[in-house]
Design a protein around this motif. Structure first.
Motif, PDB file in Angstrom:
ATOM      1  N   GLN A 155      33.326 -49.022 -51.316  1.00 52.85           N
ATOM      2  CA  GLN A 155      33.425 -49.526 -49.685  1.00 52.85           C
ATOM      3  C   GLN A 155      35.066 -49.590 -49.894  1.00 52.85           C
ATOM      4  O   GLN A 155      35.607 -50.215 -50.767  1.00 52.85           O
ATOM      5  CB  GLN A 155      32.589 -50.680 -49.785  1.00 52.85           C
ATOM      6  N   LEU A 156      35.516 -49.489 -48.564  1.00 55.28           N
ATOM      7  CA  LEU A 156      36.931 -49.727 -48.581  1.00 55.28           C
ATOM      8  C   LEU A 156      37.157 -51.258 -48.445  1.00 55.28           C
ATOM      9  O   LEU A 156      36.638 -51.941 -48.083  1.00 55.28           O
ATOM     10  CB  LEU A 156      37.351 -49.128 -47.238  1.00 55.28           C
ATOM     11  N   LEU A 157      38.142 -51.732 -49.322  1.00 59.83           N
ATOM     12  CA  LEU A 157      38.450 -53.125 -49.236  1.00 59.83           C
ATOM     13  C   LEU A 157      39.786 -53.427 -48.310  1.00 59.83           C
ATOM     14  O   LEU A 157      39.582 -54.300 -47.528  1.00 59.83           O
ATOM     15  CB  LEU A 157      39.076 -53.489 -50.720  1.00 59.83           C
ATOM     16  N   VAL A 158      40.514 -52.414 -48.222  1.00 63.89           N
ATOM     17  CA  VAL A 158      41.664 -52.327 -47.533  1.00 63.89           C
ATOM     18  C   VAL A 158      41.587 -50.978 -46.676  1.00 63.89           C
ATOM     19  O   VAL A 158      41.961 -50.042 -47.301  1.00 63.89           O
ATOM     20  CB  VAL A 158      43.126 -52.618 -48.089  1.00 63.89           C
ATOM     21  N   ASN A 159      41.467 -50.962 -45.392  1.00 64.21           N
ATOM     22  CA  ASN A 159      41.419 -49.874 -44.713  1.00 64.21           C
ATOM     23  C   ASN A 159      42.944 -49.196 -44.644  1.00 64.21           C
ATOM     24  O   ASN A 159      43.940 -49.899 -45.159  1.00 64.21           O
ATOM     25  CB  ASN A 159      41.215 -50.257 -43.117  1.00 64.21           C
ATOM     26  N   ARG A 160      43.087 -47.964 -44.121  1.00 65.32           N
ATOM     27  CA  ARG A 160      44.382 -47.249 -44.035  1.00 65.32           C
ATOM     28  C   ARG A 160      45.689 -48.182 -43.549  1.00 65.32           C
ATOM     29  O   ARG A 160      45.455 -48.795 -42.739  1.00 65.32           O
ATOM     30  CB  ARG A 160      44.163 -46.209 -43.179  1.00 65.32           C
ATOM     31  N   GLN A 161      46.439 -48.271 -44.516  1.00 66.58           N
ATOM     32  CA  GLN A 161      47.809 -49.082 -44.048  1.00 66.58           C
ATOM     33  C   GLN A 161      48.943 -47.783 -44.141  1.00 66.58           C
ATOM     34  O   GLN A 161      48.659 -46.856 -44.720  1.00 66.58           O
ATOM     35  CB  GLN A 161      48.078 -49.933 -45.364  1.00 66.58           C
ATOM     36  N   ARG A 162      49.713 -47.859 -42.975  1.00 66.78           N
ATOM     37  CA  ARG A 162      50.799 -46.740 -43.032  1.00 66.78           C
ATOM     38  C   ARG A 162      51.884 -47.292 -42.578  1.00 66.78           C
ATOM     39  O   ARG A 162      52.166 -48.210 -42.037  1.00 66.78           O
ATOM     40  CB  ARG A 162      50.143 -45.930 -41.914  1.00 66.78           C
ATOM     41  N   THR A 163      53.003 -46.327 -43.115  1.00 62.42           N
ATOM     42  CA  THR A 163      54.213 -46.416 -42.761  1.00 62.42           C
ATOM     43  C   THR A 163      54.414 -45.036 -42.006  1.00 62.42           C
ATOM     44  O   THR A 163      53.717 -44.009 -42.054  1.00 62.42           O
ATOM     45  CB  THR A 163      55.281 -46.484 -43.706  1.00 62.42           C
ATOM     46  N   ALA A 164      55.885 -44.669 -41.741  1.00 58.88           N
ATOM     47  CA  ALA A 164      56.036 -43.355 -41.107  1.00 58.88           C
ATOM     48  C   ALA A 164      56.217 -42.275 -42.262  1.00 58.88           C
ATOM     49  O   ALA A 164      55.826 -41.261 -41.810  1.00 58.88           O
ATOM     50  CB  ALA A 164      57.779 -43.260 -40.514  1.00 58.88           C
ATOM     51  N   GLU A 165      56.238 -42.707 -43.696  1.00 58.51           N
ATOM     52  CA  GLU A 165      56.174 -41.593 -44.681  1.00 58.51           C
ATOM     53  C   GLU A 165      54.655 -41.790 -45.335  1.00 58.51           C
ATOM     54  O   GLU A 165      54.724 -40.769 -46.172  1.00 58.51           O
ATOM     55  CB  GLU A 165      57.351 -41.797 -45.473  1.00 58.51           C
ATOM     56  N   ALA A 166      53.952 -42.471 -45.290  1.00 59.91           N
ATOM     57  CA  ALA A 166      52.912 -42.836 -46.391  1.00 59.91           C
ATOM     58  C   ALA A 166      51.732 -43.734 -45.848  1.00 59.91           C
ATOM     59  O   ALA A 166      51.938 -44.370 -45.033  1.00 59.91           O
ATOM     60  CB  ALA A 166      53.406 -43.328 -47.613  1.00 59.91           C
ATOM     61  N   THR A 167      50.445 -43.392 -46.262  1.00 59.44           N
ATOM     62  CA  THR A 167      49.283 -44.096 -46.164  1.00 59.44           C
ATOM     63  C   THR A 167      48.769 -44.507 -47.236  1.00 59.44           C
ATOM     64  O   THR A 167      48.836 -43.915 -48.499  1.00 59.44           O
ATOM     65  CB  THR A 167      48.452 -43.238 -45.224  1.00 59.44           C
ATOM     66  N   LEU A 168      48.004 -45.455 -47.350  1.00 63.58           N
ATOM     67  CA  LEU A 168      47.471 -46.063 -48.546  1.00 63.58           C
ATOM     68  C   LEU A 168      46.090 -46.916 -48.085  1.00 63.58           C
ATOM     69  O   LEU A 168      45.959 -47.441 -47.020  1.00 63.58           O
ATOM     70  CB  LEU A 168      48.555 -47.472 -49.089  1.00 63.58           C
ATOM     71  N   ALA A 169      45.151 -46.662 -49.163  1.00 63.48           N
ATOM     72  CA  ALA A 169      44.092 -47.358 -48.885  1.00 63.48           C
ATOM     73  C   ALA A 169      43.478 -48.163 -50.253  1.00 63.48           C
ATOM     74  O   ALA A 169      43.770 -47.326 -51.396  1.00 63.48           O
ATOM     75  CB  ALA A 169      42.824 -46.665 -48.221  1.00 63.48           C
ATOM     76  N   LEU A 170      42.610 -49.366 -50.020  1.00 60.90           N
ATOM     77  CA  LEU A 170      42.215 -49.706 -51.608  1.00 60.90           C
ATOM     78  C   LEU A 170      40.786 -49.847 -51.475  1.00 60.90           C
ATOM     79  O   LEU A 170      39.993 -50.072 -50.505  1.00 60.90           O
ATOM     80  CB  LEU A 170      42.674 -51.189 -51.728  1.00 60.90           C
ATOM     81  N   VAL A 171      40.131 -49.414 -52.650  1.00 62.30           N
ATOM     82  CA  VAL A 171      38.736 -49.730 -52.777  1.00 62.30           C
ATOM     83  C   VAL A 171      38.399 -50.498 -54.016  1.00 62.30           C
ATOM     84  O   VAL A 171      39.007 -50.336 -55.184  1.00 62.30           O
ATOM     85  CB  VAL A 171      38.054 -48.205 -52.861  1.00 62.30           C
ATOM     86  N   GLY A 172      37.479 -51.327 -54.035  1.00 62.55           N
ATOM     87  CA  GLY A 172      37.179 -52.054 -55.078  1.00 62.55           C
ATOM     88  C   GLY A 172      36.154 -51.238 -56.037  1.00 62.55           C
ATOM     89  O   GLY A 172      35.218 -50.625 -55.518  1.00 62.55           O
ATOM     90  N   VAL A 173      36.144 -51.231 -57.435  1.00 60.19           N
ATOM     91  CA  VAL A 173      35.180 -50.814 -58.299  1.00 60.19           C
ATOM     92  C   VAL A 173      34.675 -52.104 -59.282  1.00 60.19           C
ATOM     93  O   VAL A 173      35.571 -52.703 -59.889  1.00 60.19           O
ATOM     94  CB  VAL A 173      35.919 -49.580 -59.390  1.00 60.19           C
ATOM     95  N   SER A 174      33.439 -51.963 -59.483  1.00 59.52           N
ATOM     96  CA  SER A 174      32.780 -53.182 -60.147  1.00 59.52           C
ATOM     97  C   SER A 174      32.973 -52.783 -61.546  1.00 59.52           C
ATOM     98  O   SER A 174      32.924 -51.659 -62.098  1.00 59.52           O
ATOM     99  CB  SER A 174      31.297 -53.393 -59.826  1.00 59.52           C
ATOM    100  N   THR A 175      33.148 -53.813 -62.391  1.00 54.83           N
ATOM    101  CA  THR A 175      33.409 -53.336 -63.826  1.00 54.83           C
ATOM    102  C   THR A 175      32.102 -54.237 -64.586  1.00 54.83           C
ATOM    103  O   THR A 175      32.296 -54.779 -65.760  1.00 54.83           O
ATOM    104  CB  THR A 175      34.716 -54.044 -64.244  1.00 54.83           C
ATOM    105  N   GLY A 176      31.005 -54.032 -64.261  1.00 59.05           N
ATOM    106  CA  GLY A 176      29.956 -54.543 -64.843  1.00 59.05           C
ATOM    107  C   GLY A 176      28.917 -55.205 -64.181  1.00 59.05           C
ATOM    108  O   GLY A 176      27.878 -55.230 -63.744  1.00 59.05           O
TER     109      GLY A 176
END
Length: 133
Positions: free
Chosen positions: A112-133
């Motif tokens: 599941q997306l934790l942080v939807n697309r964030q953007r600047t003029a040159e880049a985009t970023l998204a964060l997803v969580g991964v369970s560790t146990g």
């Protein structure tokens, strides 16, 4: 502690500092810790993109890449579907798709997306969580 993965899209030649700042802002805004980051991912054509390679090295995390065909499987989970992105890359959202693909590869059965697309003029970023146990 759960882990995070970051998906990035960027223009060719995007500097390391822009990518790092985008990541740090998203982490800070969402009260997440850089130490939770387990990897970063982008489109396979970015495998040698200097800023992304340098960011992974700076963060001491692996850098993964995925083909546009692999990323199409995540279309229904995207917060934003970009026809422009599809025209240029073959997928509707690089950052979110890459983060989701990496989370699934690392074992998250229904990422599941934790942080939807964030953007600047040159880049985009998204964060997803991964369970560790």
């Amino acid at each position: 502690m759960s882990q995070l993965v970051a998906g990035f899209g960027c223009r060719s030649g995007c500097p390391l500092d822009i990518l790092a700042t985008l990541l740090d802002q998203a982490l800070r805004t969402n009260d997440l810790d850089r130490g939770q980051l387990a990897g970063i991912a982008s489109l396979d054509r970015k495998a040698d993109e200097p800023g992304l390679v340098q960011l992974a090295a700076r963060l001491r995390v692996p850098f993964y890449t995925f083909s546009a065909t692999e990323l199409l499987a995540y279309d229904s989970q995207l917060s934003h579907r970009s026809p422009t992105s599809f025209a240029h890359t073959g997928c509707y959202g690089v950052a979110e798709s890459c983060a989701l693909a990496l989370a699934e590869e690392l074992g998250e059965s229904r990422p599941q997306l934790l942080v939807n697309r964030q953007r600047t003029a040159e880049a985009t970023l998204a964060l997803v969580g991964v369970s560790t146990g």
